[in-house]
Design a protein around this motif. Structure first.
Motif, short mmCIF file in Angstrom:
data_model
loop_
_atom_site.label_atom_id
_atom_site.label_comp_id
_atom_site.label_asym_id
_atom_site.label_seq_id
_atom_site.Cartn_x
_atom_site.Cartn_y
_atom_site.Cartn_z
N THR A 185 -61.70 38.96 -18.70
CA THR A 185 -60.91 38.74 -17.10
C THR A 185 -62.07 38.54 -16.23
N VAL A 186 -63.47 39.07 -16.29
CA VAL A 186 -64.31 38.62 -15.10
C VAL A 186 -64.83 37.37 -15.36
N ARG A 187 -65.61 36.96 -14.38
CA ARG A 187 -65.97 35.56 -14.26
C ARG A 187 -67.34 35.44 -15.09
N ARG A 188 -68.07 35.93 -15.11
CA ARG A 188 -69.48 35.95 -15.73
C ARG A 188 -69.72 37.29 -16.63
N PRO A 189 -69.12 36.92 -17.90
CA PRO A 189 -69.22 38.34 -18.70
C PRO A 189 -70.41 38.49 -19.37
N LEU A 190 -71.07 37.18 -19.88
CA LEU A 190 -72.34 37.52 -20.46
C LEU A 190 -73.44 38.12 -19.81
N PRO A 191 -73.75 37.46 -18.57
CA PRO A 191 -74.60 38.10 -17.52
C PRO A 191 -74.45 39.52 -17.31
N LEU A 192 -73.18 39.88 -16.90
CA LEU A 192 -72.62 41.21 -16.65
C LEU A 192 -73.35 42.03 -18.07
N ALA A 193 -72.66 41.81 -19.02
CA ALA A 193 -73.24 42.50 -20.21
C ALA A 193 -74.56 42.62 -20.35
N LEU A 194 -75.24 41.61 -20.23
CA LEU A 194 -76.87 41.67 -20.21
C LEU A 194 -77.48 42.73 -19.16
N GLY A 195 -76.81 42.67 -18.17
CA GLY A 195 -77.30 43.67 -16.95
C GLY A 195 -77.06 44.80 -17.20
N LEU A 196 -75.76 45.32 -17.88
CA LEU A 196 -75.52 46.48 -18.26
C LEU A 196 -76.54 47.12 -19.54
N ALA A 197 -76.82 45.95 -20.42
CA ALA A 197 -77.90 46.47 -21.44
C ALA A 197 -79.28 46.50 -20.79
N MET A 198 -79.58 45.95 -19.99
CA MET A 198 -81.12 46.16 -19.30
C MET A 198 -80.93 47.41 -18.69
N LEU A 199 -79.87 47.81 -17.69
CA LEU A 199 -79.95 49.03 -17.11
C LEU A 199 -79.86 50.14 -18.10
N ALA A 200 -79.16 49.97 -19.27
CA ALA A 200 -79.18 51.07 -20.16
C ALA A 200 -80.79 51.64 -20.76
N THR A 201 -81.74 50.67 -20.85
CA THR A 201 -82.94 50.66 -21.38
C THR A 201 -83.70 51.46 -20.30
N LEU A 202 -83.17 51.57 -19.06
CA LEU A 202 -83.95 52.59 -17.87
C LEU A 202 -83.10 53.97 -17.73
N SER A 203 -82.22 54.22 -18.58
CA SER A 203 -81.48 55.38 -18.68
C SER A 203 -81.54 56.37 -19.60
N PRO A 204 -82.75 57.23 -19.68
CA PRO A 204 -82.91 57.82 -20.84
C PRO A 204 -81.96 59.07 -21.08
N ALA A 205 -81.13 59.53 -19.95
CA ALA A 205 -80.08 60.37 -19.77
C ALA A 205 -78.71 60.07 -20.36
N ILE A 206 -78.79 58.67 -20.81
CA ILE A 206 -77.40 58.43 -21.52
C ILE A 206 -77.09 59.31 -22.57
N GLY A 207 -78.10 59.95 -23.47
CA GLY A 207 -77.87 60.71 -24.36
C GLY A 207 -77.26 60.17 -25.70
N GLU A 208 -76.76 60.78 -26.66
CA GLU A 208 -76.36 60.69 -27.91
C GLU A 208 -74.96 60.53 -28.08
N ASP A 209 -74.02 60.93 -27.19
CA ASP A 209 -72.67 60.75 -27.23
C ASP A 209 -72.20 59.69 -27.63
N LEU A 210 -71.48 59.49 -28.70
CA LEU A 210 -71.01 57.98 -29.32
C LEU A 210 -71.84 57.12 -29.38
N ASP A 211 -73.24 57.37 -29.38
CA ASP A 211 -74.57 56.62 -29.32
C ASP A 211 -74.38 55.43 -28.42
N LEU A 212 -74.19 55.80 -27.19
CA LEU A 212 -73.85 54.94 -26.04
C LEU A 212 -74.88 54.01 -25.88
N GLN A 213 -76.15 54.49 -25.86
CA GLN A 213 -77.21 53.68 -25.70
C GLN A 213 -77.36 52.17 -26.62
N ARG A 214 -77.02 52.64 -27.90
CA ARG A 214 -76.92 51.47 -28.81
C ARG A 214 -75.81 50.65 -28.34
#
Length: 379
Positions: free
Chosen positions: A167-196
């Motif tokens: 649905t979103v207009r630019r899905p790949l840049p948005l997904a890359l942005g989320l992946a980049m932010l994940a590397t800055l978020s050690p608090a994500i934890g291991e639930d469902l291996d959300l970091q990966r």
């Protein structure tokens, strides 16, 4: 590891049209996968070949883990393989999930083909590792994927979010942005291996963005001519990088801080690894045979090879097989690679699939109400 009302949605389809066990790439027949025409009811040999060769790389890569500390060459090959195999599976999973729309029939397939196998193998691996790891008190936790089961948890989440990415207009840049932010978020934890889940998300979204004509480009002469030299250059670069780069970045399961790196390194490595992996996966797919060969039939059983070979790896470690010195020499490393490829090949065969179908593709029709004709998705 697609389209509702078509064979793309089903994790695996028997050539006669009957359900067949799932595979990591989530592909069924691929009549629209490439410009070539594939008759209805037939599987596309190209994708089955790609999935089989990718699962061989997965098994061989796991067999190299105990050997990499003794060989810079093995570590370089290990890094190259890890930049290819899971990105390839995830891109193909995204490609075959393009038309997932959360209709009842597709939700049922997602539950029986991904969610239930996740629960079954999460329990099985926990019980098995209580023995192999000498940890009788290890708890069973469905929120913390154990060993190989992270992929099923991730695939479940990715497919549920498919309508959003469509649905979103630019899905790949948005997904890359989320992946980049994940590397800055050690608090994500291991639930469902959300970091990966988040760091591998761009590969899945890339698959959603692909079209049949993109795979047709792999057949171009200039692309095929460059594939092998690029892969060789990647191996040479990996050899140079072994003492200089932490290959744990390739696992996509830790934040930059957890890897002892500066915060800015996480987003930079996310983009760099995504670009490198896309190039290497393209080279890999370019070298995949386009016709039926002896291992084509095994491509529909790659989820079996993926989930079952982990028990073999764990058992071998428990029996201290890696303590034999000759395995850490060139001849032993080659022998280990051949054995790993042979074992995972055997686990993808129809005989093994028949035995373990109850776990990999459980039949639970009793748990779902019949789909009303008006709710059935249109093709």
């Amino acid at each position: 590891m697609t389209a509702t009302g078509s064979t793309h949605e089903q994790p695996g389809i028997r050539q006669a049209g009957k359900p067949f066990p799932a595979d990591p790439a989530g592909g069924g027949t691929a009549a629209a996968a490439r410009p070539e025409t594939v008759r209805a009811g037939q599987r596309d040999a190209f994708f089955d070949n790609a999935k089989y060769l990718a699962i061989v790389l997965v098994a061989v890569g796991h067999s190299w883990e105990p050997l990499r500390s003794d060989s810079r060459t093995v570590t370089a090959l290990y890094m190259t393989v890890y930049a290819i195999h899971m990105p390839a599976f995830i891109i193909l999973s995204g490609y075959f999930s393009r038309s997932f729309d959360a209709a009842p029939q597709r939700i049922r397939r997602l539950v029986t083909g991904v969610a239930l196998p996740y629960v079954i193998f999460e329990v099985a691996y926990t019980l098995f590792t209580r023995w192999t790891d000498n940890a009788p008190d290890r708890p069973i936790s469905l929120l913390e994927p154990l060993y190989l089961t992270w992929f099923l948890a991730a695939l479940f989440i990715w497919r549920l979010t498919t309508p959003l990415w469509r649905t979103v207009r630019r899905p790949l840049p948005l997904a890359l942005g989320l992946a980049m932010l994940a590397t800055l978020s050690p608090a994500i934890g291991e639930d469902l291996d959300l970091q990966r889940v988040l760091q591998f998300l761009p590969y899945f979204v890339l698959g959603l963005c692909l079209r049949p004509e993109h795979f047709g480009l792999l057949r171009r002469r200039e692309v095929r001519a460059l594939a092998l030299p690029v892969l060789v250059c990647a191996c040479v670069f990996a050899y140079w990088a072994v003492p200089r780069v932490n290959y744990a970045w390739l696992f996509h399961r830790d934040s930059a801080r957890e890897l002892g790196a500066a915060p800015w390194t996480g987003p930079a490595m996310t983009v760099a690894l995504f670009g490198c992996s896309v190039v290497l996966v393209t080279c890999f797919l370019t070298l995949v045979p386009n016709r039926r060969v002896w291992f084509t039939v095994l491509g529909s059983g790659t989820l079996y090879g993926y989930l079952l070979h982990g028990f073999v790896v764990q058992a071998v470690g428990h029996w201290r097989v890696w303590d034999h010195a000759w395995l850490h020499r060139p001849f032993g490393e080659i022998a280990v690679s051949v054995v790993a490829a042979t074992v995972v090949t055997a686990l993808c065969t129809p005989a093994v699939r028949r035995i373990f179908r109850f776990a990999v593709e459980p039949e639970v029709r009793w748990a779902f109400r019949a789909t009303h004709p008006r709710e059935a998705p249109t093709r």
